[in-house]
Design a protein around this motif. Structure first.
Motif, PDB file in Angstrom:
ATOM      1  N   ILE A   1       1.209  -1.110   0.144  1.00 36.19           N
ATOM      2  CA  ILE A   1       0.043   0.295  -0.125  1.00 36.19           C
ATOM      3  C   ILE A   1       0.772   1.609  -0.278  1.00 36.19           C
ATOM      4  CG2 ILE A   1      -1.289   1.388   0.937  1.00 36.19           C
ATOM      5  CD1 ILE A   1      -2.615  -1.504   2.257  1.00 36.19           C
ATOM      6  N   PRO A   2       1.355   2.115  -0.796  1.00 37.04           N
ATOM      7  CA  PRO A   2       1.800   2.575  -1.382  1.00 37.04           C
ATOM      8  C   PRO A   2       1.210   4.049   0.042  1.00 37.04           C
ATOM      9  CG  PRO A   2       0.173   3.740  -3.184  1.00 37.04           C
ATOM     10  CD  PRO A   2      -0.111   2.221  -2.241  1.00 37.04           C
ATOM     11  N   GLY A   3       0.898   4.610   0.880  1.00 38.08           N
ATOM     12  CA  GLY A   3       0.849   5.580   1.832  1.00 38.08           C
ATOM     13  C   GLY A   3       1.795   4.874   2.883  1.00 38.08           C
ATOM     14  N   ALA A   4       1.222   6.364   3.551  1.00 36.89           N
ATOM     15  CA  ALA A   4       2.084   6.892   4.596  1.00 36.89           C
ATOM     16  C   ALA A   4       1.276   6.452   6.191  1.00 36.89           C
ATOM     17  CB  ALA A   4       2.439   8.237   4.878  1.00 36.89           C
ATOM     18  N   LEU A   5       1.300   6.917   7.159  1.00 35.51           N
ATOM     19  CA  LEU A   5       0.491   6.302   8.654  1.00 35.51           C
ATOM     20  C   LEU A   5      -0.516   6.828   8.284  1.00 35.51           C
ATOM     21  CD1 LEU A   5       0.493   3.708  11.239  1.00 35.51           C
ATOM     22  CD2 LEU A   5       1.420   6.158  12.115  1.00 35.51           C
ATOM     23  N   GLY A   6      -0.626   8.595   8.174  1.00 37.42           N
ATOM     24  CA  GLY A   6      -1.474   8.931   9.215  1.00 37.42           C
ATOM     25  C   GLY A   6      -3.000   9.102   8.069  1.00 37.42           C
ATOM     26  N   GLY A   7      -2.406   8.849   7.101  1.00 35.22           N
ATOM     27  CA  GLY A   7      -2.922   8.715   5.409  1.00 35.22           C
ATOM     28  C   GLY A   7      -4.819   7.174   5.573  1.00 35.22           C
ATOM     29  N   ALA A   8      -3.740   6.244   5.640  1.00 36.37           N
ATOM     30  CA  ALA A   8      -3.798   4.958   6.149  1.00 36.37           C
ATOM     31  C   ALA A   8      -4.791   5.036   7.143  1.00 36.37           C
ATOM     32  CB  ALA A   8      -2.511   4.253   6.196  1.00 36.37           C
ATOM     33  N   LEU A   9      -4.318   5.632   8.287  1.00 36.78           N
ATOM     34  CA  LEU A   9      -5.101   6.093   9.442  1.00 36.78           C
ATOM     35  C   LEU A   9      -6.503   6.280   9.396  1.00 36.78           C
ATOM     36  CD1 LEU A   9      -2.866   6.171  12.571  1.00 36.78           C
ATOM     37  CD2 LEU A   9      -4.099   4.232  11.968  1.00 36.78           C
ATOM     38  N   ILE A  10      -6.649   7.113   8.385  1.00 41.45           N
ATOM     39  CA  ILE A  10      -8.190   8.358   8.349  1.00 41.45           C
ATOM     40  C   ILE A  10      -8.810   7.404   7.106  1.00 41.45           C
ATOM     41  CG2 ILE A  10      -8.006  10.268   6.721  1.00 41.45           C
ATOM     42  CD1 ILE A  10      -6.290  12.054   7.844  1.00 41.45           C
ATOM     43  N   MET A  11      -7.941   7.069   6.515  1.00 41.73           N
ATOM     44  CA  MET A  11      -8.833   6.002   5.619  1.00 41.73           C
ATOM     45  C   MET A  11      -9.341   4.659   5.854  1.00 41.73           C
ATOM     46  SD  MET A  11      -9.072   8.114   3.047  1.00 41.73           S
ATOM     47  CE  MET A  11     -10.474   6.674   2.048  1.00 41.73           C
ATOM     48  N   ASN A  12      -8.759   4.603   6.865  1.00 42.37           N
ATOM     49  CA  ASN A  12      -8.766   2.876   7.400  1.00 42.37           C
ATOM     50  C   ASN A  12      -8.081   1.931   6.468  1.00 42.37           C
ATOM     51  OD1 ASN A  12      -8.974   1.022   9.067  1.00 42.37           O
ATOM     52  ND2 ASN A  12     -10.238   0.717   9.508  1.00 42.37           N
ATOM     53  N   ALA A  13      -6.748   1.992   6.230  1.00 42.46           N
ATOM     54  CA  ALA A  13      -6.841   1.075   4.420  1.00 42.46           C
ATOM     55  C   ALA A  13      -6.303  -0.145   5.169  1.00 42.46           C
ATOM     56  CB  ALA A  13      -4.801   1.816   4.328  1.00 42.46           C
ATOM     57  N   GLY A  14      -6.148  -1.314   3.930  1.00 35.41           N
ATOM     58  CA  GLY A  14      -6.617  -2.287   4.771  1.00 35.41           C
ATOM     59  C   GLY A  14      -6.642  -3.047   3.018  1.00 35.41           C
ATOM     60  N   ILE A  15      -7.306  -4.126   3.673  1.00 26.52           N
ATOM     61  CA  ILE A  15      -7.685  -5.656   2.292  1.00 26.52           C
ATOM     62  C   ILE A  15      -8.495  -6.020   2.710  1.00 26.52           C
ATOM     63  CG2 ILE A  15      -5.292  -6.137   1.832  1.00 26.52           C
ATOM     64  CD1 ILE A  15      -5.427  -8.814   3.887  1.00 26.52           C
ATOM     65  N   PRO A  16      -9.596  -7.039   1.844  1.00 28.29           N
ATOM     66  CA  PRO A  16     -10.590  -7.262   3.039  1.00 28.29           C
ATOM     67  C   PRO A  16     -10.433  -7.892   4.260  1.00 28.29           C
ATOM     68  CG  PRO A  16     -10.831  -7.544   0.263  1.00 28.29           C
ATOM     69  CD  PRO A  16      -9.188  -6.959   1.000  1.00 28.29           C
ATOM     70  N   ASN A  17     -11.165  -8.044   5.248  1.00 28.78           N
ATOM     71  CA  ASN A  17     -10.730  -8.129   6.432  1.00 28.78           C
ATOM     72  C   ASN A  17      -9.933  -8.091   7.600  1.00 28.78           C
ATOM     73  OD1 ASN A  17     -13.972  -9.855   5.920  1.00 28.78           O
ATOM     74  ND2 ASN A  17     -12.651 -11.184   4.724  1.00 28.78           N
ATOM     75  N   LYS A  18      -8.889  -6.993   6.403  1.00 28.81           N
ATOM     76  CA  LYS A  18      -8.424  -6.996   7.387  1.00 28.81           C
ATOM     77  C   LYS A  18      -7.692  -5.466   7.098  1.00 28.81           C
ATOM     78  CE  LYS A  18      -5.449 -10.637   7.702  1.00 28.81           C
ATOM     79  NZ  LYS A  18      -5.369 -11.549   8.924  1.00 28.81           N
ATOM     80  N   ASN A  19      -8.194  -4.676   8.415  1.00 33.63           N
ATOM     81  CA  ASN A  19      -7.667  -3.543   8.284  1.00 33.63           C
ATOM     82  C   ASN A  19      -6.819  -2.418   9.568  1.00 33.63           C
ATOM     83  OD1 ASN A  19     -10.441  -2.506   6.175  1.00 33.63           O
ATOM     84  ND2 ASN A  19     -11.209  -3.013   7.970  1.00 33.63           N
ATOM     85  N   ILE A  20      -6.508  -1.479   8.833  1.00 30.25           N
ATOM     86  CA  ILE A  20      -4.830  -0.491   9.968  1.00 30.25           C
ATOM     87  C   ILE A  20      -6.146  -0.427  11.068  1.00 30.25           C
ATOM     88  CG2 ILE A  20      -4.853   1.856   9.144  1.00 30.25           C
ATOM     89  CD1 ILE A  20      -1.576   1.368   9.998  1.00 30.25           C
TER      90      ILE A  20
END
Ligand code: EPU
Length: 293
Positions: free
Chosen positions: A122-141
């Motif tokens: 995932i080509p992101g940084a932590l802050g954006g990943a948290l705001i978007m709750n980045a992840g894959i199906p069934n697993k999110n940050i």
């Protein structure tokens, strides 16, 4: 404007945001600032508030589409190493908002800590990943979060325990703050096992996603129990182009900047995809990317 005096670094003007986004698209920001530390960040936020200037916080620029015109705002990039620190305490890791997920994963492997492998690629940084709750199906940050340290737009810092944060599929209520850092809870594991899991996630991405050309990752959220990519694909839209933007031939939920695309090309293509999908399947696709303008 003389708001420079109390800041530690230089405010840039008309900085091309296309150089700060993974899409490689976007007009210049009227003001652009890379703060030195928390005090400096608080100062620039207070100044922006006083001068009534809109503020955008930039991490890796991976989930945004910046419009082609002059962006009348202050873009703040948390690029200073101060905002990228990582430290470990038993099976907890404290990570700065500007830290790239790839860097976080490497550090976790080194410390024999498992749980963040699914973020690989995932080509992101932590802050954006948290705001978007980045992840894959069934697993999110969000599932890993113990607490998040944030700053409000008056420069005040507070710690939000996980019980005070709302995470849902590809969203959270963290966007009303500036994220400074977070504490994530991981588990001790054999390093070889962690690397094996990591490689499997990376391999899936390499085989199924267009990682070599500029994009903003997935353009649409997945509808409940469905894959937006599969639906767009079934509408025969892979390879469809408008200007320099193209629906990826590898994964239909990626729009690729294949030839100096403009934000307007992407927006027109997003609208075309939405219309065709609605017509053929009755489904309303919801964009995942954030638009800055
Ligand atoms: N599929 C197609 N055609 C396509 C794309 C996918 O038929 O063009 C099918 C696949 O064959 C598979 C199913 O759709 O059967 C699901 O595909 P995939 O495993 O690629 O997962 P996805 O649901 O399309 C989600 C996330 C991705 C994440 C992958 C990891 C969203 C919107 N997307 O994609 O996240 O990398 O799972 O497997 O939640 C992102 O959020 O930016 C992102 C890329």
């Amino acid at each position: 404007m003389n708001w420079q005096k109390s800041l530690k670094n230089k405010i840039k003007t008309k900085e091309a945001l296309k150089n700060h986004t993974t899409f490689r698209i976007g007009g210049p920001a009227r003001y652009f600032y890379e703060p030195e530390d928390y005090a400096d960040l608080a100062e620039v936020l207070k100044l922006a508030k006083k001068l009534r200037i809109r503020v955008f916080i930039l991490g890796a620029g991976s989930n945004i589409l910046v419009l082609d015109r002059l962006i009348n705002a202050l873009a703040i990039k948390l690029s200073n190493p101060f905002f990228k620190k990582i430290s470990f305490n038993a099976n907890f890791v404290e990570v700065g908002a500007g830290c790239a997920l790839s860097q976080l994963i490497r550090a976790c492997v080194k410390h024999g800590l498992s749980g963040a492998e699914f973020l690989a690629g995932i080509p992101g940084a932590l802050g954006g990943a948290l705001i978007m709750n980045a992840g894959i199906p069934n697993k999110n940050i969000g599932d890993l979060v113990e607490n998040v340290v944030v700053m409000d737009y008056n420069g005040k810092i507070k710690t939000l325990p996980k019980t005070k944060i709302k995470f849902a599929y590809r969203k959270s209520d963290l966007s009303k703050h500036v994220i400074l850092k977070a504490n994530l809870k991981l588990i001790k594991k054999n390093r070889n096992e962690i690397i094996k899991a990591l490689n499997a996630y990376m391999q899936h991405r390499k085989l199924t996603q267009d990682l070599r050309r500029p994009s903003a990752g997935c353009i649409f959220k997945n509808p409940k129990n469905e894959s937006a990519g599969r639906i767009i694909d079934s509408c025969g839209l892979k390879g469809r182009k408008i200007g320099g933007a193209m629906v990826s031939k590898i994964h239909a939920n990626f729009i690729i900047n294949h030839a100096k695309a403009k934000a307007t090309d992407v927006l027109k293509l997003v609208s075309l995809v939405k219309k065709q999908v609605k017509k053929k399947s009755g489904i309303d696709l919801e964009p995942e990317i954030k638009i800055w303008g």
